[in-house]
Scaffold this active site. Structure first.
Site, short mmCIF file in Angstrom:
data_model
loop_
_atom_site.label_atom_id
_atom_site.label_comp_id
_atom_site.label_asym_id
_atom_site.label_seq_id
_atom_site.Cartn_x
_atom_site.Cartn_y
_atom_site.Cartn_z
N ASP A 41 0.87 -1.17 0.00
CA ASP A 41 0.00 0.00 0.00
C ASP A 41 0.92 1.23 0.00
O ASP A 41 2.12 1.12 0.21
CB ASP A 41 -0.95 -0.01 1.22
C1 BGC Z 1 -5.17 3.15 0.04
C2 BGC Z 1 -5.24 2.11 -1.09
C3 BGC Z 1 -5.13 2.81 -2.42
C4 BGC Z 1 -3.82 3.57 -2.45
C5 BGC Z 1 -3.56 4.26 -3.77
C6 BGC Z 1 -3.99 4.08 -0.11
O1 BGC Z 1 -4.13 5.18 0.75
O2 BGC Z 1 -5.13 2.49 1.27
O3 BGC Z 1 -6.43 1.39 -1.00
O4 BGC Z 1 -5.20 1.87 -3.46
O5 BGC Z 1 -3.86 4.56 -1.42
O6 BGC Z 1 -4.43 5.30 -3.97
#
Ligand code: BGC
Length: 738
Positions: A284
């Site tokens: 993530d």
């Molecule tokens: C989130 C993810 C997301 C990623 C990219 C993160 O803050 O937890 O679910 O895909 O950002 O935007």
């Protein structure tokens, strides 16, 4: 900004003057030479050959997918590329296009309008989708997202949110599916299959136990292995088996003392060894803390600008040079990415002109899903559907004149038309996401159109007394209430902004009051006995206004069923208070998930609690009867069940037959072991066949799912607490491996 506060902090830095590259130009720039993908043809061999042909430089670059966003002082869009939340440059000589990543399950996002003026189809929230109990509909929704992603120049969608709903106040539940591993796994799989059918890789995320947003970066979720295998991990396992997502995204939190993205047990032992997962693990955004991630199973670092270091760059090279990490590990990680790209066909070149998108067809899917996801919770005296003969209807509150609510954060989609935004306020760190967005799909307008002979009028509901006297003058009052939720922040079971008092005031003035809820989570209903009808519409997507009107007027018969239990109040929850609420970001917090695999309705069954509305509950304008449940257990095979479903009412409708295990050799339990959505004309009966996943009858024991020998009791249900006659079968001991 702290480097670990995640993508939301980065997005705050997006200036209004973003220099976004024109999409068509960028797509031309990334066109690659080399053969078009054969899709699924021998992806392993192709990945091996390509990886072998890569230079050292190319290999390391493949393991890093930084943000390609103009974030002053942090990131920028590389020359010739277009904005993306994650980006890996192309390798034209090997026929590899750039990898462009976009969020998420509800549609293709456009954070801070990085693609000026671009919009996408906004599907209903995932929790609404799960209410349909229809993996087929999820698949069609996924295909919408995948097709639009590819047309907009993306070949990776960060979809497949599959965290089990353990905490009903979790701000991201609207992005997740349910509190049950089977339902979550099957629905996520549908959505992922749909996305990947468009030659776009989908993730499944966030593995694992990212169960609340409060302190999500530092929360250490403690749970015993058997419980984890039977609950959260089983949801991921089912989703992966049934859809082969190209990538798994590891979460922010820790599980049993190790960060998700450096969790040896989760990534190496469970995912890669036990499940034989062949795709890649991406982090993530802002979830990587050390090089240990690479050792313990993470293959690609995402949004690396948000981490303390680009660990897959210089630190990894150094570790390989010094023999601390084998070179083969780098090759393996690269091969995993390539394998998924080939298996899905994500290396198919983008066309030089953006592919046309049939937005009208996609809007139909959004409307169908939005309608099917609406749950009719209460319908006393058959107050609904609204009679066409009704003379006057008061529509009150919820900005129903303007549109329908959507959840906030990285998954938020921008649909066509003017969205209305209202500031939320609250924590400063919440920043740019602190606004409730309303899609321009007004339920009021849709109701007026649907009921041309009825006087349908609106009151904002801001002043309870005048709203009440307005309601008193009408035959029926419909109160719209909204509860916003979003990423990085947990919510509450209480409706905000005094809306409970608004309902009380209106219900006291008009005995024919109906409440329409738009929320991403269960809410408390202190006024439940005072109103005749209640509908949970969730965040119903860009066609939500029409979907709600279709249900209220009976143009569509409600068929949604709750994928989460609605508690009476916080005292029924495993954790009445959200752990760590109010503590500053960065506080380390251990949360003991003592309920183990007894998540959601299983907890209520185990504790003999009666919730406000049980999991699986959902009324219809017709009635269904379940008859003649049989469970067959041919030795050595998975048990199968059959049940006859009859529409005993006067209207065509759709039932969701739910099959529960209610006891086994180890005692009473409650587990959803199968379900089926079935359309029935009035009086029609159909026999439904369900094959049971044997893991749902088993317990994790000494390294395997083991079904104990003995008597098992099943019942067909209209919900987890409304069960038909029990049927008993005797099963032999069986072990199902991992
Ligand atoms: C989130 C993810 C997301 C990623 C990219 C993160 O803050 O937890 O679910 O895909 O950002 O935007």
């Amino acid at each position: 900004m702290t480097p670990r506060s995640g993508l939301k902090a980065a997005l705050l830095l997006l200036s209004a003057s973003l220099s976004s590259t024109a999409l068509a130009q960028a797509q031309r720039a990334q066109e690659v030479s080399g053969p078009a993908s054969a899709g699924t043809k021998n992806p392993d061999a192709r990945a091996r050959a390509t990886e072998k042909a890569m230079t050292e430089e190319e290999r390391y670059r493949y393991l890093d997918s930084p943000m390609a966003l103009d974030l002053p002082g942090l990131a920028q869009v590389p020359e010739g590329a277009h904005p993306a939340v994650g980006y890996v440059p192309p390798i034209p000589r090997l026929g590899l296009p750039a990898l462009y990543e976009t969020d998420a399950s509800l549609g293709v996002t456009n954070p801070s309008e990085v693609r000026k003026g671009d919009w996408s189809t906004a599907l209903p929230a995932s929790i609404s989708l799960a209410s349909t109990f229809s993996p087929e509909l999820a698949e069609r929704g996924g295909a919408v997202v995948g097709q639009e992603a590819r047309a907009k120049g993306f070949n990776i969608v960060l979809g497949g949110g599959s965290n089990l709903i353990r905490e009903p106040r979790n701000g991201r539940n609207f992005e997740y599916l349910s509190e049950d591993p089977l339902l979550t796994g099957l629905m996520a799989a549908g959505s992922i299959r749909g996305i990947q059918s468009q030659k776009v890789v989908s993730t499944v995320k966030h593995m694992a136990l990212n169960a609340q947003e409060t302190l999500r970066m530092t929360l250490d979720a403690h749970i015993a292995e058997p419980a984890l295998r039977e609950s959260d991990l089983l949801a991921f396992q089912i989703a992966i088996e049934r859809s082969a997502p190209g990538a798994v995204m590891c979460g922010y939190n820790l599980v049993n003392g190790q960060y998700d993205c450096e969790n040896e047990f989760l990534l190496n032992t469970v995912l890669k060894e036990d499940w034989g997962y062949k795709g890649w693990v991406m982090s993530d955004w802002g979830a990587v803390h050390s090089l240990q991630s690479v050792v313990n199973g993470m293959d690609q670092q995402s949004g690396s600008q948000l981490d303390p270091d680009v660990y897959v760059g210089a630190p990894l090279r150094e570790a390989v040079a010094e023999g601390r990490i084998p070179k083969a590990r780098v090759s393996e990680a690269v091969r995993r990415i390539l394998r998924s790209v080939y298996a899905v066909g994500a290396d198919a070149p983008f066309t030089s002109e953006p592919a046309p998108i049939d937005y009208a067809a996609h809007a139909k899917v959004a409307r169908e899903a939005g309608t099917a996801g609406i749950v009719l919770l209460k319908n006393a005296e058959d107050i609904l559907p609204l009679a066409a003969s009704a003379k006057s209807i008061a529509v009150i509150g919820g900005h129903a004149d303007m549109g329908v609510m959507t959840g906030g954060g990285s998954s938020q989609v921008t649909p066509e038309g003017e969205v209305a935004t209202l500031p939320i306020g609250g924590r400063e760190s919440w920043g740019g996401w602190a606004k409730a967005v309303y899609f321009p799909s007004s339920p009021l307008k849709a109701l007026k159109e649907a009921l041309p002979d009825t006087q349908v009028e609106f009151d904002s509901g801001y002043y309870h007394q005048s709203a009440a006297s307005f309601a008193a003058r009408k035959e029926i009052a419909i109160v719209f209430v909204t509860a916003w939720s979003g990423e990085a922040l947990d919510g509450s079971l209480t409706l905000p902004e005094g809306q409970d008092a608004l309902i009380e005031a209106v219900a006291a003035a008009n005995p024919n009051t109906v409440v329409v809820i738009q929320s991403g989570n269960p809410i408390k209903m202190p006024w439940l006995d005072k109103v005749k009808g209640v509908i949970e519409a969730w965040y119903p997507g860009q066609e939500g206004g029409a979907a709600i009107a279709d249900i209220l007027t009976g143009k569509a018969n409600p068929s949604g069923h709750l994928p989460v239990t609605f508690p009476r109040d916080e005292s029924q929850l495993v954790r009445p208070e959200i752990p760590g609420l109010g503590e500053p970001e960065g506080t380390r917090l251990v949360v003991e998930y003592t309920e183990g695999a007894d998540v959601g309705y299983r907890w209520y069954a185990a504790k003999d609690l009666s919730p406000l509305f049980p999991f699986g509950h959902g009324l219809s304008y017709t009635r269904f009867a379940h008859e003649d449940l049989r469970v067959n257990a041919a030795p050595g095979n998975a048990p199968t069940a059959s049940v006859s479903v009859r529409n005993t009412g006067a209207k065509a409708g759709t039932d969701v037959v739910q099959l529960y295990l209610t006891s086994g050799p180890k005692g009473a339990t409650r587990r959803l072991v199968g379900f089926q959505r079935v359309d029935l004309a009035p009086g029609e009966a159909r026999k439904v066949e369900i094959t049971l996943d044997p893991r749902l009858l088993a317990n994790w024991q000494d390294g395997a799912f083991v079904q104990a020998a003995g008597r098992y009791t099943f019942a067909a249900g209209h919900s987890a607490q409304d069960l038909g006659a029990p049927v008993k079968v005797t099963l032999k001991e069986r072990s199902f491996g991992r």
